[in-house]
Design a protein around this motif. Sequence first.
Motif, PDB file in Angstrom:
ATOM      1  N   GLY A  32       0.822  -1.205   0.000  1.00  0.00           N
ATOM      2  CA  GLY A  32       0.000   0.000   0.000  1.00  0.00           C
ATOM      3  C   GLY A  32       0.853   1.251   0.000  1.00  0.00           C
ATOM      4  O   GLY A  32       2.082   1.188   0.133  1.00  0.00           O
ATOM      5  N   SER A  33       0.200   2.393  -0.120  1.00  0.00           N
ATOM      6  CA  SER A  33       0.937   3.648  -0.283  1.00  0.00           C
ATOM      7  C   SER A  33       1.682   4.082   0.976  1.00  0.00           C
ATOM      8  O   SER A  33       2.586   4.910   0.908  1.00  0.00           O
ATOM      9  CB  SER A  33      -0.031   4.758  -0.702  1.00  0.00           C
ATOM     10  N   THR A  34       1.294   3.557   2.132  1.00  0.00           N
ATOM     11  CA  THR A  34       1.908   4.019   3.386  1.00  0.00           C
ATOM     12  C   THR A  34       3.154   3.237   3.782  1.00  0.00           C
ATOM     13  O   THR A  34       3.806   3.581   4.767  1.00  0.00           O
ATOM     14  CB  THR A  34       0.892   3.934   4.541  1.00  0.00           C
ATOM     15  N   ASP A  35       3.509   2.200   3.030  1.00  0.00           N
ATOM     16  CA  ASP A  35       4.611   1.361   3.500  1.00  0.00           C
ATOM     17  C   ASP A  35       5.995   1.921   3.158  1.00  0.00           C
ATOM     18  O   ASP A  35       6.983   1.570   3.794  1.00  0.00           O
ATOM     19  CB  ASP A  35       4.485  -0.078   2.984  1.00  0.00           C
ATOM     20  N   ILE A  36       6.093   2.818   2.182  1.00  0.00           N
ATOM     21  CA  ILE A  36       7.413   3.273   1.755  1.00  0.00           C
ATOM     22  C   ILE A  36       8.126   4.056   2.850  1.00  0.00           C
ATOM     23  O   ILE A  36       9.314   3.871   3.086  1.00  0.00           O
ATOM     24  CB  ILE A  36       7.323   4.097   0.448  1.00  0.00           C
ATOM     25  N   SER A  37       7.399   4.926   3.574  1.00  0.00           N
ATOM     26  CA  SER A  37       8.045   5.679   4.647  1.00  0.00           C
ATOM     27  C   SER A  37       8.424   4.761   5.806  1.00  0.00           C
ATOM     28  O   SER A  37       9.434   4.975   6.484  1.00  0.00           O
ATOM     29  CB  SER A  37       7.126   6.797   5.143  1.00  0.00           C
ATOM     30  N   VAL A  38       7.621   3.706   6.023  1.00  0.00           N
ATOM     31  CA  VAL A  38       7.941   2.742   7.075  1.00  0.00           C
ATOM     32  C   VAL A  38       9.191   1.953   6.715  1.00  0.00           C
ATOM     33  O   VAL A  38      10.067   1.722   7.554  1.00  0.00           O
ATOM     34  CB  VAL A  38       6.740   1.794   7.322  1.00  0.00           C
ATOM     35  N   PHE A  39       9.289   1.537   5.446  1.00  0.00           N
ATOM     36  CA  PHE A  39      10.506   0.876   4.970  1.00  0.00           C
ATOM     37  C   PHE A  39      11.721   1.741   5.266  1.00  0.00           C
ATOM     38  O   PHE A  39      12.727   1.278   5.784  1.00  0.00           O
ATOM     39  CB  PHE A  39      10.429   0.643   3.458  1.00  0.00           C
ATOM     40  N   TYR A  40      11.595   3.008   4.902  1.00  0.00           N
ATOM     41  CA  TYR A  40      12.740   3.903   5.006  1.00  0.00           C
ATOM     42  C   TYR A  40      13.196   4.047   6.455  1.00  0.00           C
ATOM     43  O   TYR A  40      14.385   4.044   6.750  1.00  0.00           O
ATOM     44  CB  TYR A  40      12.379   5.274   4.424  1.00  0.00           C
ATOM     45  N   GLU A  41      12.228   4.142   7.342  1.00  0.00           N
ATOM     46  CA  GLU A  41      12.562   4.265   8.762  1.00  0.00           C
ATOM     47  C   GLU A  41      13.185   2.978   9.294  1.00  0.00           C
ATOM     48  O   GLU A  41      14.146   3.009  10.070  1.00  0.00           O
ATOM     49  CB  GLU A  41      11.298   4.598   9.551  1.00  0.00           C
TER      50      GLU A  41
END
Length: 238
Positions: A32-41
């Motif tokens: 989903g669209s919200t996972d990229i920032s979580v990946f980065y963190e």
Amino acid sequence: MDRALQKKKYQIIGDKRIRTNKPKIYACTHVGSTDISVFYEALKDHCYWFWGDIGEYYRKIDGLLVWLNGAVFVNTRDKQNRRNARNTAIKVLNKGGNILIFPEGTWNITENKPVMHLYTGAVEMAIESGADIIPVGIELYGNTFYINIGRNISSRNMKTDSKQQNTEKLRSAMASLKWAIWEHQRQSSRAALPNNISELWQKHIQKMCDEVDFPIEEVYRTMYAYKPDLELSQVKKN
């Protein structure tokens, strides 16, 4: 900030990365669209995002932050632009930068595939730059993302004429990481699933798309066009 505002958490259930001075391509599954920032963190490693959803961030504060972080933007509808973006990413890798990419091309909205068929771009970039590929799996249960980071895949012996076979090996590694996340969760029996589970899944996907104003047609458009799947879909229609 994005994760905190959405009241989401994340948990890393495995991290088998090997320390290296080589540039890295993080090949991630996509939920989903919200996972990229979580990946980065969670990765705690600077990466340039290989990013195709340009419109989603146009004239928004998120777009400014992505630009400040560093990103390779690509217009997925334009063949020449895709080629230019790939060449730009290779330049980043050759200068020692890392790339974060979703080789599935879009969210995995299938009912039963751990990982969809992949575009060959990640392997092609690794071959031309000498970068390691690090597969990463993610799943979302409730408000918690579960992340599983795999072992480095060396591009040393990869050849351009075997890019499809190496892409399948990458897909297998990503699928194994997701399977481990599933096994990490509480198990359920098939009999416990409601009879309309397929319908509920489709409603869930539609709700995710509506929440971020991302048409489900766009999800289908950006999937890798795997010929046997297309032929099976045509058979079902007929």
